[in-house]
Design a protein around this motif. Sequence first.
Motif, PDB file in Angstrom:
ATOM      1  N   LEU A 174       0.823  -1.194   0.000  1.00  0.00           N
ATOM      2  CA  LEU A 174       0.000   0.000   0.000  1.00  0.00           C
ATOM      3  C   LEU A 174       0.863   1.252   0.000  1.00  0.00           C
ATOM      4  O   LEU A 174       0.643   2.194  -0.767  1.00  0.00           O
ATOM      5  CB  LEU A 174      -0.887  -0.016   1.242  1.00  0.00           C
ATOM      6  CG  LEU A 174      -2.184   0.776   1.162  1.00  0.00           C
ATOM      7  CD1 LEU A 174      -3.011   0.311  -0.008  1.00  0.00           C
ATOM      8  CD2 LEU A 174      -2.948   0.620   2.462  1.00  0.00           C
ATOM      9  N   ARG A 199      -7.015  -8.721   2.336  1.00  0.00           N
ATOM     10  CA  ARG A 199      -8.249  -8.622   3.138  1.00  0.00           C
ATOM     11  C   ARG A 199      -9.443  -8.378   2.230  1.00  0.00           C
ATOM     12  O   ARG A 199     -10.486  -9.012   2.326  1.00  0.00           O
ATOM     13  CB  ARG A 199      -8.162  -7.444   4.117  1.00  0.00           C
ATOM     14  CG  ARG A 199      -7.344  -7.696   5.343  1.00  0.00           C
ATOM     15  CD  ARG A 199      -7.141  -6.382   6.097  1.00  0.00           C
ATOM     16  NE  ARG A 199      -6.400  -5.403   5.293  1.00  0.00           N
ATOM     17  CZ  ARG A 199      -6.145  -4.153   5.681  1.00  0.00           C
ATOM     18  NH1 ARG A 199      -6.598  -3.712   6.839  1.00  0.00           N
ATOM     19  NH2 ARG A 199      -5.451  -3.341   4.917  1.00  0.00           N
ATOM     20  N   ALA A 204     -12.540 -10.730   1.446  1.00  0.00           N
ATOM     21  CA  ALA A 204     -13.897 -10.272   1.770  1.00  0.00           C
ATOM     22  C   ALA A 204     -14.807 -10.480   0.566  1.00  0.00           C
ATOM     23  O   ALA A 204     -15.903 -11.021   0.687  1.00  0.00           O
ATOM     24  CB  ALA A 204     -13.877  -8.807   2.180  1.00  0.00           C
ATOM     25  N   THR A 253     -14.952  -4.517  -9.822  1.00  0.00           N
ATOM     26  CA  THR A 253     -14.593  -3.106  -9.883  1.00  0.00           C
ATOM     27  C   THR A 253     -14.718  -2.508  -8.492  1.00  0.00           C
ATOM     28  O   THR A 253     -15.800  -2.522  -7.920  1.00  0.00           O
ATOM     29  CB  THR A 253     -15.555  -2.356 -10.828  1.00  0.00           C
ATOM     30  OG1 THR A 253     -15.504  -2.964 -12.105  1.00  0.00           O
ATOM     31  CG2 THR A 253     -15.183  -0.897 -10.940  1.00  0.00           C
ATOM     32  N   ILE A 287     -25.426  -5.427  -1.709  1.00  0.00           N
ATOM     33  CA  ILE A 287     -24.877  -6.178  -0.598  1.00  0.00           C
ATOM     34  C   ILE A 287     -24.325  -5.248   0.479  1.00  0.00           C
ATOM     35  O   ILE A 287     -23.848  -4.158   0.192  1.00  0.00           O
ATOM     36  CB  ILE A 287     -23.738  -7.120  -1.059  1.00  0.00           C
ATOM     37  CG1 ILE A 287     -22.737  -6.337  -1.919  1.00  0.00           C
ATOM     38  CG2 ILE A 287     -24.300  -8.295  -1.828  1.00  0.00           C
ATOM     39  CD1 ILE A 287     -21.591  -7.158  -2.432  1.00  0.00           C
ATOM     40  N   ASP A 324     -21.792  -5.827   3.841  1.00  0.00           N
ATOM     41  CA  ASP A 324     -20.975  -6.881   4.425  1.00  0.00           C
ATOM     42  C   ASP A 324     -19.891  -6.246   5.290  1.00  0.00           C
ATOM     43  O   ASP A 324     -19.105  -5.427   4.800  1.00  0.00           O
ATOM     44  CB  ASP A 324     -20.358  -7.715   3.296  1.00  0.00           C
ATOM     45  CG  ASP A 324     -19.591  -8.904   3.809  1.00  0.00           C
ATOM     46  OD1 ASP A 324     -20.132 -10.016   3.790  1.00  0.00           O
ATOM     47  OD2 ASP A 324     -18.438  -8.708   4.245  1.00  0.00           O
ATOM     48  N   ARG A 346     -17.231  -7.536   6.644  1.00  0.00           N
ATOM     49  CA  ARG A 346     -15.857  -7.890   6.255  1.00  0.00           C
ATOM     50  C   ARG A 346     -15.367  -6.936   5.188  1.00  0.00           C
ATOM     51  O   ARG A 346     -14.263  -6.395   5.244  1.00  0.00           O
ATOM     52  CB  ARG A 346     -15.818  -9.312   5.666  1.00  0.00           C
ATOM     53  CG  ARG A 346     -15.866 -10.428   6.650  1.00  0.00           C
ATOM     54  CD  ARG A 346     -16.055 -11.758   5.917  1.00  0.00           C
ATOM     55  NE  ARG A 346     -17.330 -11.784   5.187  1.00  0.00           N
ATOM     56  CZ  ARG A 346     -17.743 -12.797   4.426  1.00  0.00           C
ATOM     57  NH1 ARG A 346     -16.969 -13.862   4.270  1.00  0.00           N
ATOM     58  NH2 ARG A 346     -18.908 -12.760   3.825  1.00  0.00           N
ATOM     59  N   LEU A 347     -16.227  -6.737   4.191  1.00  0.00           N
ATOM     60  CA  LEU A 347     -15.879  -5.857   3.086  1.00  0.00           C
ATOM     61  C   LEU A 347     -15.685  -4.423   3.579  1.00  0.00           C
ATOM     62  O   LEU A 347     -14.697  -3.753   3.243  1.00  0.00           O
ATOM     63  CB  LEU A 347     -16.987  -5.920   2.036  1.00  0.00           C
ATOM     64  CG  LEU A 347     -16.821  -5.073   0.785  1.00  0.00           C
ATOM     65  CD1 LEU A 347     -15.481  -5.314   0.122  1.00  0.00           C
ATOM     66  CD2 LEU A 347     -17.948  -5.376  -0.201  1.00  0.00           C
ATOM     67  N   ALA A 366     -12.460  -4.231   5.421  1.00  0.00           N
ATOM     68  CA  ALA A 366     -11.305  -4.333   4.517  1.00  0.00           C
ATOM     69  C   ALA A 366     -11.050  -2.986   3.861  1.00  0.00           C
ATOM     70  O   ALA A 366      -9.915  -2.491   3.829  1.00  0.00           O
ATOM     71  CB  ALA A 366     -11.549  -5.407   3.463  1.00  0.00           C
ATOM     72  N   ILE A 367     -12.109  -2.351   3.371  1.00  0.00           N
ATOM     73  CA  ILE A 367     -11.936  -1.091   2.659  1.00  0.00           C
ATOM     74  C   ILE A 367     -11.553   0.035   3.606  1.00  0.00           C
ATOM     75  O   ILE A 367     -10.615   0.779   3.357  1.00  0.00           O
ATOM     76  CB  ILE A 367     -13.202  -0.742   1.847  1.00  0.00           C
ATOM     77  CG1 ILE A 367     -13.376  -1.770   0.717  1.00  0.00           C
ATOM     78  CG2 ILE A 367     -13.103   0.662   1.266  1.00  0.00           C
ATOM     79  CD1 ILE A 367     -14.536  -1.514  -0.207  1.00  0.00           C
ATOM     80  N   GLY A 398     -10.156  -0.297   6.432  1.00  0.00           N
ATOM     81  CA  GLY A 398      -8.822  -0.625   6.928  1.00  0.00           C
ATOM     82  C   GLY A 398      -7.732  -0.190   5.984  1.00  0.00           C
ATOM     83  O   GLY A 398      -6.766   0.472   6.368  1.00  0.00           O
ATOM     84  N   LEU A 399      -7.892  -0.516   4.729  1.00  0.00           N
ATOM     85  CA  LEU A 399      -6.810  -0.176   3.792  1.00  0.00           C
ATOM     86  C   LEU A 399      -6.768   1.322   3.537  1.00  0.00           C
ATOM     87  O   LEU A 399      -5.692   1.895   3.334  1.00  0.00           O
ATOM     88  CB  LEU A 399      -6.904  -0.995   2.511  1.00  0.00           C
ATOM     89  CG  LEU A 399      -7.924  -0.694   1.433  1.00  0.00           C
ATOM     90  CD1 LEU A 399      -7.396   0.380   0.467  1.00  0.00           C
ATOM     91  CD2 LEU A 399      -8.201  -1.965   0.642  1.00  0.00           C
ATOM     92  N   VAL A 409     -18.472  -0.538  -5.377  1.00  0.00           N
ATOM     93  CA  VAL A 409     -18.040  -1.930  -5.541  1.00  0.00           C
ATOM     94  C   VAL A 409     -19.036  -2.612  -6.467  1.00  0.00           C
ATOM     95  O   VAL A 409     -20.220  -2.696  -6.143  1.00  0.00           O
ATOM     96  CB  VAL A 409     -17.971  -2.677  -4.195  1.00  0.00           C
ATOM     97  CG1 VAL A 409     -17.638  -4.144  -4.414  1.00  0.00           C
ATOM     98  CG2 VAL A 409     -16.962  -2.026  -3.261  1.00  0.00           C
TER      99      VAL A 409
END
Lengths: 171, 171
Positions: free
Chosen positions: A11, A138, A142, A158, B134, B136, B138-139, B142-143, B145-146, B159
């Motif tokens: 990153l 991650r 996910a 995407t 959706i 979620d 986790r998703l 993840a997003i 987080g990054l 997404v």
Amino acid sequence: MQVGIQNRRQLVESIALFKKDGHNHGRCIDSAMNTAVNLCSRRGARLTDLRRRVLELVWQSHQPVGAYELLDILKDERRNAQPPTVYRALDFLLELGLIHRIESLNAYVGCNSPDTSHPSQFLICRDCGAAAEISDTRLDRAISGLADDAGFSIVRRTVEVEGQCPNCQAG
Amino acid sequence: MQVGIQNRRQLVESIALFKKDGHNHGRCIDSAMNTAVNLCSRRGARLTDLRRRVLELVWQSHQPVGAYELLDILKDERRNAQPPTVYRALDFLLELGLIHRIESLNAYVGCNSPDTSHPSQFLICRDCGAAAEISDTRLDRAISGLADDAGFSIVRRTVEVEGQCPNCQAG
DNA sequence: TTTTGTTATGTTATATTATAACATTATATC
DNA sequence: GATATAATGTTATAATATAACATAACAAAA
Ligand SMILES: [Zn+2]
Ligand SMILES: [Zn+2]
Ligand SMILES: [Zn+2]
Ligand SMILES: [Zn+2]
């Protein structure tokens, strides 16, 4: 967590482009062009003058560029440039994975790692316009996880995250 | 893991639309229209005849619908429909979160839960064309987080996962 | 209840993005 | 060199979206 550390390292590398003087963009371009030549050679694809030039133009910056912006530049260079001229070149480059299309911008940007097939995932800065390609386990997990749970088989993904990059927040 | 179970439950619900006769779509529409009326009332937004009708048309199915498709239908109903007619209504609905725009399709689809602001995240079937919204954790994690790791502040997320829904795989 | 400001819609024109279809040229293979 | 294939040239048009200004509907104030 080993994976987390690796993600962060990738990153940091991929967001270097957000920083002023954060990277040597001349090298960026050179590297991209070399990679393209090699990849085309390996795949038996013809990187013609036109296609090479379009790729070069796309790589002029990390800001996704529109087809008609490219066309305007091409028109100064070849008398006959028309929409199909640029769209065909873009299609070729997309097919080989040398560029990505940013759906939310109708624009095109060079790919970091065209050697391996991967989803199109970007952090896009509203202020400076730069788009950083991200790869993150991650996120990958996910998305494949939830697709699995849904019984959905993925063909294409995407992810476009729009916001403010660290550099532009500072200002 | 509690979160995982909840995710799966939500997912099962949200992908019901992929199944033939998997849900009562009349109720889908009714519920969407009621929610819209309430939401507009609470926000002091005017759900005019035109806007209501466009929302209804968008909700006719779970397949994202193009602006000019909507326009064609509107033209049969009001003598004066023109592109701005439909784009203004779509803008209104987008702003209130009553619909989402699918960037990869240049098309629009009704929102499941317009009450709370949330990112635009979809599983989109190539075969039947249906788009399942959706949500979620986790998703989400993840997003965010990054983005955190990158020092990037998120304004908007897109997404769009394209593939084959469980029903269309079976066929 | 007229006035007035605001929001929504009507209307015409045009911008932006992308593709279709067919002709010509360049390249590769035989 | 002949032939097939791939790439580009060329003209036209499709598909998506917005600009700009006029009128109408609505809501709050006077
Ligand atoms: Zn660079
Ligand atoms: Zn930036
Ligand atoms: Zn439904
Ligand atoms: Zn399907």
